[in-house]
Design a protein around this motif. Structure first.
Motif, short mmCIF file in Angstrom:
data_model
loop_
_atom_site.label_atom_id
_atom_site.label_comp_id
_atom_site.label_asym_id
_atom_site.label_seq_id
_atom_site.Cartn_x
_atom_site.Cartn_y
_atom_site.Cartn_z
N LEU A 92 1.00 -2.59 -0.06
CA LEU A 92 1.67 -1.55 0.71
C LEU A 92 2.42 -0.71 -0.31
CD1 LEU A 92 3.22 -3.77 3.54
CD2 LEU A 92 0.93 -2.76 3.42
N ILE A 93 2.12 0.57 -0.34
CA ILE A 93 2.71 1.44 -1.35
C ILE A 93 3.57 2.51 -0.70
CG2 ILE A 93 2.22 2.99 -3.28
CD1 ILE A 93 -0.55 1.57 -3.46
N CYS A 94 4.84 2.53 -1.06
CA CYS A 94 5.75 3.51 -0.46
C CYS A 94 5.53 4.89 -1.07
CB CYS A 94 7.20 3.09 -0.64
SG CYS A 94 8.33 4.27 0.13
N PHE A 131 -0.84 3.31 2.12
CA PHE A 131 0.33 4.13 1.82
C PHE A 131 1.17 4.31 3.07
CE2 PHE A 131 -2.94 5.06 -1.24
CZ PHE A 131 -2.24 5.09 -2.42
#
Lengths: 146, 146
Positions: A92-94, A131
């Motif tokens: 999970l990429i902020c 994202f």
DNA sequence: CTACATGCAAATCCTTTGCATCCAC
DNA sequence: GTGGATGCAAAGGATTTGCATGTAG
């Protein structure tokens, strides 16, 4: 995962096993995270192994085609490569703070099933990048809007 | 989706509305598929609209930041951009024949919920690319292994 | 011996950036 | 009037490719 296992699997499929290939597989096995081409290359150089970067590209491509590694665009310019192994994981990429959280594979069990059943499509979900916004950034951005 | 709606939304957020921006939004609205930067630029040129490619990059980036378009790496070199609109859609991409199948968004309902509940992460799943093997290629490759 | 992998260097392609000019507000 | 957007040209960075050489099987 052991380098030998992968080496043997590839050899049994009739692939040639060269020094650069062995080393790249070894580097991947020893890494606990995903690596860029540059990362792999740097680790080889650090061990005084002289391998061209083009070879790293070609070898990783080849490993991917043989389903030994995954290739993922995590939005940082260079793609990252990762051994698939027994326990795939995802990220999970902020979009705001770029922080990355690892998530386990069971998250995708339902999706996998649906894709196979409804679309007869066999997904290679070995290393997903999702994202979005993490909790901290979400509340921070909500505050800014006031 | 209507260009005016998007234009107004952005203006109400205090953004400047220029000729290139209006045109790029219009091109996106009229497209029925996702487009690369080059695609967008070509369509502008075809309509005798002189806009620099750098501007297309900047504008699409800006639209993405404002959640009007999605940006996706579908493994074809250049990223593709797509209006998010009311009904997001996603793609199944065959690693063997490169054929692309569109799938609806409800496939991801479960995943979205889990991510929010379990990780408090708000995913922006507006345009996913899932790689794998389509039915045809799967049976073809299985046959080859014999 | 022979097909295939590698090294090297150049090329390609996508994307970003610096800066002067322009224009929306 | 002024800050932000654009055009232009150049740079940047990741990845690919051609070709001579080396080597695994």
């Amino acid at each position: 995962m052991e380098p030998e296992t992968i080496v043997e699997q590839l050899q049994s499929k009739g692939h040639r096993m060269t020094v650069p290939r062995r080393w790249i597989i070894r580097v991947l096995c020893e890494a606990d995270h995903h690596l860029t081409v540059e990362d792999v290359h740097r680790r080889l150089v650090e061990n005084d192994i002289k391998v061209d970067e083009a070879t790293v590209y070609r070898t990783l491509q080849w490993l991917k085609e043989n389903e030994a590694v995954s290739q993922t665009d995590i939005g940082q310019g260079a793609d990252v490569y990762c051994l698939i192994g027994d326990q795939p994981h995802h990220h999970l990429i902020c979009l705001n703070c770029n922080h990355i959280v690892d998530v386990s594979d069971d998250l995708f069990a339902g999706l996998r099933e649906t894709l196979i059943e409804r679309y007869r499509f066999a997904p290679r979900i070995d290393h997903f990048a999702i994202f979005g916004l993490c909790e901290g950034c979400r509340s921070e951005l909500a505050r800014d809007e006031d």
